[in-house]
Design an enzyme around this catalytic site. Sequence first.
Site, PDB file in Angstrom:
ATOM      1  N   PRO A  45       0.842  -1.198   0.000  1.00  0.00           N
ATOM      2  CA  PRO A  45       0.000   0.000   0.000  1.00  0.00           C
ATOM      3  C   PRO A  45       0.874   1.243   0.000  1.00  0.00           C
ATOM      4  O   PRO A  45       1.816   1.354   0.781  1.00  0.00           O
ATOM      5  CB  PRO A  45      -0.796  -0.127   1.303  1.00  0.00           C
ATOM      6  CG  PRO A  45       0.006  -1.043   2.161  1.00  0.00           C
ATOM      7  CD  PRO A  45       0.722  -1.977   1.244  1.00  0.00           C
ATOM      8  N   ALA A  66       0.516   5.546  -0.165  1.00  0.00           N
ATOM      9  CA  ALA A  66      -0.389   6.691  -0.106  1.00  0.00           C
ATOM     10  C   ALA A  66      -0.375   7.459  -1.410  1.00  0.00           C
ATOM     11  O   ALA A  66       0.682   7.779  -1.954  1.00  0.00           O
ATOM     12  CB  ALA A  66       0.010   7.605   1.045  1.00  0.00           C
ATOM     13  N   CYS A 123       5.074   2.441   8.673  1.00  0.00           N
ATOM     14  CA  CYS A 123       5.209   3.794   8.124  1.00  0.00           C
ATOM     15  C   CYS A 123       6.185   4.608   8.969  1.00  0.00           C
ATOM     16  O   CYS A 123       6.023   4.709  10.193  1.00  0.00           O
ATOM     17  CB  CYS A 123       3.854   4.481   8.086  1.00  0.00           C
ATOM     18  SG  CYS A 123       3.922   6.141   7.353  1.00  0.00           S
ATOM     19  N   GLY A 145      11.634  -4.473   0.455  1.00  0.00           N
ATOM     20  CA  GLY A 145      12.798  -3.597   0.457  1.00  0.00           C
ATOM     21  C   GLY A 145      13.733  -3.888  -0.696  1.00  0.00           C
ATOM     22  O   GLY A 145      14.298  -4.976  -0.778  1.00  0.00           O
ATOM     23  N   GLY A 182       6.951  -2.233  -3.524  1.00  0.00           N
ATOM     24  CA  GLY A 182       6.458  -0.879  -3.366  1.00  0.00           C
ATOM     25  C   GLY A 182       6.982   0.019  -4.469  1.00  0.00           C
ATOM     26  O   GLY A 182       6.507  -0.002  -5.605  1.00  0.00           O
ATOM     27  N   ARG A 183       8.049   0.775  -4.166  1.00  0.00           N
ATOM     28  CA  ARG A 183       8.552   1.782  -5.107  1.00  0.00           C
ATOM     29  C   ARG A 183       8.986   1.195  -6.445  1.00  0.00           C
ATOM     30  O   ARG A 183       8.987   1.890  -7.462  1.00  0.00           O
ATOM     31  CB  ARG A 183       9.739   2.515  -4.477  1.00  0.00           C
ATOM     32  CG  ARG A 183       9.382   3.337  -3.246  1.00  0.00           C
ATOM     33  CD  ARG A 183      10.635   3.884  -2.580  1.00  0.00           C
ATOM     34  NE  ARG A 183      11.501   2.830  -2.101  1.00  0.00           N
ATOM     35  CZ  ARG A 183      12.826   2.928  -1.990  1.00  0.00           C
ATOM     36  NH1 ARG A 183      13.441   4.034  -2.347  1.00  0.00           N
ATOM     37  NH2 ARG A 183      13.536   1.904  -1.529  1.00  0.00           N
TER      38      ARG A 183
END
Length: 382
Positions: A25, A27, A110, A214, A237-238
Amino acid sequence: MTASTRYRPLRIGPFVSETPVVLAPMAGITNAGFRRLCREQGAGFYVCEMITSRGLVEKNPLTRRMIAFSDDESPRSMQLYGVDPVAMGRAVRIVAEEGLADHVDMNFGCPVPKVTRKGGGAALPYKRRLFESIVKAAVDNAGSIPVTVKMRIGIDDGRHTYLDAAQRAVDSGVAAVALHARTAAQRYSGTADWSAIARLRDAVPAEIPVLGNGDIFSAADALEMVDRTGCDGVVVGRGCLGRPWLFGDLEAAFAGRPLPEPPTLRQVAATMHRHAELLEEHMRTDADPTKGIRDMRKHVAWYLKGFPVGPEVRRRLGLINSVDELDELVSELDLDQRFPPEADGPRGRQGSPGRVVLPEHWLDDPDDLTVPLGAEMENSGG
């Protein structure tokens, strides 16, 4: 042994993905439009933006709008954030009773100051009894919905909490544990310590999936993480920012198939068009008809990373107000360009390590069950 026999499907409660991959997830990123785009590329679990327990309990209008899943989205994975066990329990009960989601993931990773200064996110596992009570409140109110947790190594190098937190989460009945292998103090800088994922996998019962997060920027990274740590799947994620086709690469890699060829700029342009359409469909309202395309602006730089695009075109792309305008500007580029090697690797926020902002006296007593005054955030989205 083939790749497809080396890598097992990922099971979270009753749900199984043949590709052991989870979209983290993020934002402002993992809304229904982006999740659908990623699901079109490959299999996995796709988690929505962070939803606050207070926002859900108090029926915050923004929170309710953010709980949007496509009709064909299964399982519907929702990430919840909270610092108060009572509010978390009520929020999860609402999810279960109203059928709002099929899977609840809890945010204990977070690192941003506005979250940690309230004792939330990556700060919370330090308060081990409070952490445990929050997880238990979620599990006890979830009914048949599987609950998972995502955390970091700890607050900083002097305060590692992940092994104790994972054991408490498992004892409370979670279905899986995910570890972003950085401390909160690292934020997104430096290199993730994958050895912590291996230690977590050794410490958690074999029947509980452990997921690693990661520095997954390619399919090769994902396979290497699983091979080196023994984890049961990866959280991305990224690495997928401006590269949603990464999920297709991951599906092929875990199945032992050759990876697709990297896209040309023409193929990237088609993906950008699809992304913009989905954002418009998801976010457009009569009161704000350009909200979706404005949201697309931030994605454009990620999509075009490494491609030779002049500063004037980039500037104009940052001001687009329609899908047609996006298409027109991209058509000015050499669409037959091959995907550039410099487009690989880290993307999105990185920044520098720094001191973690915590509530006053937060570190005095790790067994303190007190919920910090004003800790619960109403607005969802991180």
